[in-house]
Design a protein around this motif. Structure first.
Motif, mmCIF file in Angstrom:
data_model
loop_
_atom_site.group_PDB
_atom_site.id
_atom_site.type_symbol
_atom_site.label_atom_id
_atom_site.label_comp_id
_atom_site.label_asym_id
_atom_site.label_seq_id
_atom_site.Cartn_x
_atom_site.Cartn_y
_atom_site.Cartn_z
ATOM 1 N N LEU A 8 0.835 -1.204 0.000
ATOM 2 C CA LEU A 8 0.000 0.000 0.000
ATOM 3 C C LEU A 8 0.871 1.256 0.000
ATOM 4 O O LEU A 8 0.588 2.230 -0.715
ATOM 5 N N TRP A 9 1.949 1.233 0.780
ATOM 6 C CA TRP A 9 2.861 2.384 0.836
ATOM 7 C C TRP A 9 3.531 2.598 -0.516
ATOM 8 O O TRP A 9 3.617 3.740 -0.999
ATOM 9 N N ALA A 10 4.005 1.533 -1.133
ATOM 10 C CA ALA A 10 4.667 1.659 -2.434
ATOM 11 C C ALA A 10 3.701 2.187 -3.482
ATOM 12 O O ALA A 10 4.062 3.036 -4.311
ATOM 13 N N ALA A 11 2.449 1.706 -3.460
ATOM 14 C CA ALA A 11 1.452 2.180 -4.418
ATOM 15 C C ALA A 11 1.165 3.660 -4.213
ATOM 16 O O ALA A 11 1.105 4.436 -5.174
ATOM 17 N N SER A 12 0.998 4.055 -2.960
ATOM 18 C CA SER A 12 0.719 5.462 -2.652
ATOM 19 C C SER A 12 1.884 6.360 -3.046
ATOM 20 O O SER A 12 1.698 7.454 -3.597
ATOM 21 N N THR A 13 3.104 5.904 -2.788
ATOM 22 C CA THR A 13 4.295 6.704 -3.084
ATOM 23 C C THR A 13 4.504 6.851 -4.585
ATOM 24 O O THR A 13 4.826 7.934 -5.079
ATOM 25 N N LEU A 14 4.300 5.780 -5.327
ATOM 26 C CA LEU A 14 4.410 5.856 -6.785
ATOM 27 C C LEU A 14 3.349 6.791 -7.362
ATOM 28 O O LEU A 14 3.623 7.583 -8.270
ATOM 29 N N GLY A 20 2.709 14.280 -8.997
ATOM 30 C CA GLY A 20 3.590 15.437 -8.933
ATOM 31 C C GLY A 20 4.143 15.802 -10.304
ATOM 32 O O GLY A 20 4.258 16.990 -10.640
ATOM 33 N N LEU A 21 4.475 14.799 -11.098
ATOM 34 C CA LEU A 21 4.971 15.061 -12.456
ATOM 35 C C LEU A 21 3.917 15.788 -13.289
ATOM 36 O O LEU A 21 4.215 16.755 -13.997
ATOM 37 N N ALA A 22 2.664 15.337 -13.181
ATOM 38 C CA ALA A 22 1.587 15.982 -13.936
ATOM 39 C C ALA A 22 1.320 17.388 -13.424
ATOM 40 O O ALA A 22 1.031 18.302 -14.206
ATOM 41 N N THR A 23 1.433 17.582 -12.110
ATOM 42 C CA THR A 23 1.212 18.903 -11.531
ATOM 43 C C THR A 23 2.217 19.913 -12.065
ATOM 44 O O THR A 23 1.873 21.079 -12.322
ATOM 45 N N VAL A 24 3.464 19.479 -12.234
ATOM 46 C CA VAL A 24 4.507 20.359 -12.759
ATOM 47 C C VAL A 24 4.356 20.551 -14.266
ATOM 48 O O VAL A 24 4.492 21.662 -14.795
ATOM 49 N N ALA A 25 4.073 19.469 -14.978
ATOM 50 C CA ALA A 25 4.056 19.524 -16.443
ATOM 51 C C ALA A 25 2.832 20.238 -17.003
ATOM 52 O O ALA A 25 2.912 20.854 -18.078
ATOM 53 N N ALA A 26 1.697 20.158 -16.300
ATOM 54 C CA ALA A 26 0.462 20.742 -16.837
ATOM 55 C C ALA A 26 0.586 22.243 -17.104
ATOM 56 O O ALA A 26 0.294 22.696 -18.221
ATOM 57 N N THR A 141 4.747 10.501 0.315
ATOM 58 C CA THR A 141 4.072 11.478 -0.544
ATOM 59 C C THR A 141 4.851 12.782 -0.608
ATOM 60 O O THR A 141 5.048 13.359 -1.687
ATOM 61 N N THR A 142 5.319 13.260 0.545
ATOM 62 C CA THR A 142 6.067 14.519 0.580
ATOM 63 C C THR A 142 7.372 14.407 -0.192
ATOM 64 O O THR A 142 7.754 15.308 -0.944
#
Length: 417
Positions: A8-14, A20-26, A141-142
């Motif tokens: 669950l942690w790995a899924a959430s972190t990925l 975050g990539l989409a937030t920057v690229a948009a 996440t952070t």
């Protein structure tokens, strides 16, 4: 904390890295197509709008379905949406309208995915491990969203405009695989007072039930209101931070970015040591000291011209923010009955998002009317006011009851103010 939590942690972190990539690229993509400030700003509006529209009904969905399967479906839908966007960009067929549509779909899924993962956590780890589990989730996440996604997203966009969205699709696909590997049934079964199964009611009725339950829990109600109110002043402060950095701190673009690095670094540290600090000083004093740190941040931003002071204040606030999230999420998961976990989590997310939306508008209006430091003085006054008003709510006896036997938490509501 077990293999299930690790997945669950790995899924959430990925997922956080991809988001975050989409937030920057948009905004980079929009800015490459137009220099109209309204069109560029609309990307942020489209990102926030689903939180206001779908947070509450999303909680009902989380409480009706198997939460693990729901997360998998959401990830797969987002994979398809982002793959279409990436392909369109790479072939020169994408426009701003398609980007907005995909952002809307992705962020709608994020709401439900986050509520489902929070509702799922108490069945993945033991009650005694909730603080540590929430700390690890918040830290991952952070780290990914706040520290790594920014430079990586910008680098990928320079290589190829569609690549950040393609990588985002891959992270969601991997997240779906990891969640699928978590064994067990994660459907919340609601029971009537006589022990029988309750009938499915309208979405509106179930939203009202979750809202009323939260409203009658003095501790959780206060936490939710505080999050919403303090998000107003925090988002207002961050909305004009770039102007403060340039005009008062004399920082360039790199220096401005490093301020957010300070914030993220504090968040990672707080997530790593949060459960130990909370156990050492108690959840009561974690919340109370956090309110003072909130006031201190606004004071530093309003009164100081020192980059070091502001950087340290943001770092301290990052630590506080991580600890606050650990306490708030763990208390909610401890006190909320399983059948209401999704709705109570989504109601809290709705209040927080509402505060962010109001704050984003308020910061610019107040700064334009009264000067660049005005939002920070307002934030200081609000932080002091809520600290005084809520100080006694978080007394040791009330908080200790939340850490008592789970049957107490589920069946004996806290006193209503």
């Amino acid at each position: 904390m077990g293999t299930s939590f690790a997945r669950l942690w790995a899924a959430s972190t990925l997922s956080a890295l991809g988001s975050g990539l989409a937030t920057v690229a948009a905004p980079l993509f929009v800015a490459s197509r137009t220099d109209d400030p309204l069109v560029v700003a609309a990307a942020s509006a489209v990102a926030w709008l689903p939180w206001l529209l779908f947070a509450l009904p999303g909680g009902v969905l989380v409480d009706r379905m198997d939460r693990r399967r729901l997360m998998i479906v959401i990830d797969l839908v987002r994979v398809v949406a982002l793959a279409v966007l990436a392909a369109a960009i790479m072939t020169g067929q994408a426009g701003v309208a398609l980007l907005y549509a995909v952002l809307f779909v992705v962020n709608t899924g994020e709401i439900v995915f986050r509520a489902a993962s929070q509702a799922m956590l108490p069945t993945v780890v033991s009650r005694e491990r909730l603080e540590r589990a929430n700390g690890w989730l918040g830290g991952g996440t952070t780290l990914m969203h706040g520290m790594l996604a920014g430079p990586l997203g910008g680098f990928l966009f320079v290589l190829a405009a569609g690549s950040p969205f393609l990588v985002n699709a891959v992270t969601y696909a991997l997240s779906a695989v990891l969640v699928a590997l978590i064994g067990g049934d994660f459907r919340a079964v609601a029971t009537a007072p006589d022990g029988g199964l309750t009938r499915t009611r309208s979405v509106r009725a179930e939203i009202v039930e979750g809202f009323r339950w939260l409203a009658h829990q003095r501790l959780l109600r206060t936490m939710a209101v505080l999050i919403g109110l303090l998000n107003v002043t925090l988002t207002a402060a961050l909305a004009v931070l770039v102007l403060l950095a340039h005009e008062r701190l004399r920082l360039g673009s790199v220096g401005y970015g490093l301020l957010f690095t300070c914030l993220a670094a504090g968040g990672v540290l707080g997530a790593l040591v949060g459960d130990r600090l909370i156990a050492r000083f108690s959840a009561t004093w974690t919340v109370r000291i956090g309110l003072l740190i909130e006031a201190g941040l606004h004071l530093a931003l309003a009164a100081s011209r020192s980059t070091a002071v502001v950087g340290f204040a943001l770092f301290a606030f990052g630590v506080h923010g991580a600890l606050w999230n650990i306490v708030a999420n763990s208390l909610r998961q401890r006190l909320t009955p399983p059948a209401l976990q999704g709705r109570v989590a989504s109601t809290t997310l709705f209040v927080a998002a509402g505060g962010n939306c109001v704050g984003a508008l308020l910061g610019g209006v107040v700064a334009a009317r009264f000067g660049i430091t005005a939002p920070y003085w307002v934030g200081l006054v609000v932080a002091i006011g809520v600290s005084v008003a809520t100080w006694r709510v978080f007394d040791r006896a009330t908080v200790a009851r939340a850490y008592a036997d789970p049957h107490t938490a589920e069946h004996r509501p806290l006193p209503v103010a």
